[in-house]
Design a protein around this motif. Structure first.
Motif, PDB file in Angstrom:
ATOM      1  N   UNK A 247     -47.369  65.196 -59.718  1.00 57.48           N
ATOM      2  CA  UNK A 247     -46.406  65.408 -58.639  1.00 57.48           C
ATOM      3  C   UNK A 247     -46.255  66.910 -58.414  1.00 57.48           C
ATOM      4  N   UNK A 248     -46.428  67.336 -57.167  1.00 59.61           N
ATOM      5  CA  UNK A 248     -46.350  68.760 -56.827  1.00 59.61           C
ATOM      6  C   UNK A 248     -45.397  68.923 -55.655  1.00 59.61           C
ATOM      7  N   UNK A 249     -44.403  69.799 -55.811  1.00 56.58           N
ATOM      8  CA  UNK A 249     -43.466  70.106 -54.729  1.00 56.58           C
ATOM      9  C   UNK A 249     -44.098  71.159 -53.819  1.00 56.58           C
ATOM     10  N   UNK A 250     -44.131  70.863 -52.521  1.00 60.13           N
ATOM     11  CA  UNK A 250     -44.758  71.745 -51.538  1.00 60.13           C
ATOM     12  C   UNK A 250     -43.683  72.560 -50.821  1.00 60.13           C
ATOM     13  N   UNK A 251     -43.857  73.885 -50.801  1.00 58.54           N
ATOM     14  CA  UNK A 251     -42.960  74.781 -50.072  1.00 58.54           C
ATOM     15  C   UNK A 251     -43.617  75.209 -48.773  1.00 58.54           C
ATOM     16  N   UNK A 252     -42.828  75.418 -47.748  1.00 57.72           N
ATOM     17  CA  UNK A 252     -43.357  75.793 -46.437  1.00 57.72           C
ATOM     18  C   UNK A 252     -42.938  77.225 -46.093  1.00 57.72           C
ATOM     19  N   UNK A 253     -43.771  77.900 -45.326  1.00 54.82           N
ATOM     20  CA  UNK A 253     -43.477  79.252 -44.849  1.00 54.82           C
ATOM     21  C   UNK A 253     -43.921  79.356 -43.400  1.00 54.82           C
ATOM     22  N   UNK A 254     -43.016  79.762 -42.519  1.00 49.81           N
ATOM     23  CA  UNK A 254     -43.349  79.969 -41.112  1.00 49.81           C
ATOM     24  C   UNK A 254     -44.111  81.292 -40.995  1.00 49.81           C
ATOM     25  N   UNK A 255     -45.332  81.237 -40.497  1.00 48.59           N
ATOM     26  CA  UNK A 255     -46.186  82.415 -40.472  1.00 48.59           C
ATOM     27  C   UNK A 255     -45.619  83.515 -39.577  1.00 48.59           C
ATOM     28  N   UNK A 256     -44.915  83.119 -38.521  1.00 46.73           N
ATOM     29  CA  UNK A 256     -44.357  84.123 -37.601  1.00 46.73           C
ATOM     30  C   UNK A 256     -43.278  84.959 -38.259  1.00 46.73           C
ATOM     31  N   UNK A 257     -42.659  84.444 -39.319  1.00 45.01           N
ATOM     32  CA  UNK A 257     -41.588  85.171 -39.984  1.00 45.01           C
ATOM     33  C   UNK A 257     -42.091  86.119 -41.072  1.00 45.01           C
TER      34      UNK A 257
END
Length: 426
Positions: free
Chosen positions: A111-121
């Protein structure tokens, strides 16, 4: 307790071969992985890449993995080690069945928790318009301001929102909100899910006869029904206390005395009342004594082993032993206890032609009347005050019948809607 033998028809069918995918692990084949996406979920067509550490020294390092995907606007990154790793105590596997070979292969699925990052920021620079003035003003407030002004400055800093930053992600937020709200379950879906989770016996929602809603064969299997040891109750001068496992039930004792006092014994009713006594006795077994054979047999009396085995299967849970003990453990859970209570009420509804005094079993079960009414409603019964016709049939005045309620099961079967929000203050 002895285990039941399987039917010959069950053993004659094709056998399913089980296999653990050890070969894939040794060969370095990656996946599958169970990914957890807090918030935004990427499209199903998104391709994830798997990376591992360059050094394979040590067992722990060989298991370290990083998942990464890029949708153009958003980056998704997750790993099973370090501070961002998901902490858990369960091990998950995914089963894959080969229809041609009829083989079931189990593969480890971390089980792996995925983090998101908005590239524009990532490259966005904060605006400096008025920033120096606000910094100077806040510095004066921190140095010479009152306690209230200092608290206001800290509050503003905590709740400050950069509008320009939000404009860059407005489209992403709008699309995400639209996608998530469209996937929200409808009122009918919420009700259907709540009905599935009810701790009640199997039921037929489309039944046209009230006796077919909770069929007696589903409450008491034909095999159980045949071996209910009721014959000792038919003997003259028998003492109920010497036969009944649960001796203090007014409902069972009074019902048996009435059934045994008639010239033609109602054997069907006697069987059901004795079965109900077994259910009541099983409920009194302490949770810590469920795995103690001597205690169980002492409480259940002359209960046949098949009936007792079915009780354990229906009304207890068998969690994994933390100590690695291979012996099967049984325990009561809140849901299994409610299921046992609902089973008793369903049997009693058959005894009372599906129209009974809601307070009949309250004292026997040592429960509050509101709790028993709630269980009847979860079975689909309507619990209401006595009608004038019912009062007259029972020879009661309106003042005498105040507070008395009847639990009535009717067709079509309907369940109460799930409650939403906190309870209103009275």
């Amino acid at each position: 307790m002895s285990k039941r033998k399987q039917h010959d028809s069950e053993s004659s069918g094709p056998k399913l071969a089980l296999e653990y995918a050890k070969a894939d692990v040794d060969a370095g084949v990656e996946g599958p992985f169970l990914a957890v996406f807090p918030g935004v979920t990427p499209p199903q067509s998104t391709t994830f890449n798997v990376y591992k550490t360059a050094s394979d020294d040590g067992k722990a390092k060989r298991k370290k993995r990083i998942l990464e995907a890029d949708t153009g606007k958003v980056e998704f990154v997750g790993q099973n080690f370090g501070e961002n790793a998901r902490q858990g105590y369960c091990r998950y596997v995914v089963a894959i069945r080969n229809k041609k070979t009829n083989k079931l292969v189990f593969k480890d699925a971390p089980v792996i928790a995925i983090n998101r990052t908005v590239k524009a920021l990532k490259t966005l620079k904060p605006s400096t318009v008025g920033q120096e003035f606000m910094l100077a003003k806040n510095a004066l407030g921190e140095a010479f301001g009152t306690k209230k002004i200092k608290q206001q400055i800290k509050s503003v800093e905590r709740n400050a929102v950069n509008v320009n930053t939000l404009e860059t992600v407005a489209d992403i937020l709008r699309d995400t909100i639209a996608e998530k709200t469209s996937a929200l379950p409808s009122k009918e879906e919420i009700k259907a899910k709540a009905d599935e989770d009810r701790p009640i016996p199997p039921y037929d929602i489309n039944a046209t006869k009230v006796e077919d809603i909770y069929k007696l064969d589903t409450l008491i299997s034909p095999a159980e029904y045949q071996i209910i040891p009721f014959k000792p109750l038919l003997e003259k001068g028998v003492q109920l206390s010497t036969i009944l496992p649960f001796k203090t039930s007014s409902y069972v004792n009074d019902g048996l005395k009435a059934a045994l006092s008639t010239s033609k014994k109602d054997r069907h009713r006697i069987r059901l009342l004795l079965y109900l006594s077994f259910l009541m006795a099983f409920r009194t077994i302490p949770d810590k004594k469920l795995n103690n054979t001597e205690t169980v047999n002492a409480i259940m009396g002359n209960c046949p082993s098949l009936i007792l085995e079915n009780f354990f299967q229906r009304f207890t849970e068998t969690p994994e032993s933390a100590t690695g003990d291979d012996r099967q453990k049984h325990t009561f859970t809140p849901k299994s206890k409610d299921k046992l209570l609902c089973w008793m009420l369903a049997v009693s509804l058959h005894l009372e032609n599906f129209n009974m005094d809601a307070a009949t079993l309250t004292h026997d079960l040592s429960l509050k009347q509101t709790r028993v009414n709630e269980l009847f409603r979860s079975l689909g019964c309507k619990v209401s005050e006595l009608t004038p016709t019912q009062r007259s049939q029972m020879g009661l005045e309106a003042s005498d019948a105040q507070g008395m309620k009847r639990a009535v099961l009717t067709v079509p079967l309907t369940f109460p809607l799930p409650k939403r929000g906190p309870k209103k203050a009275k």
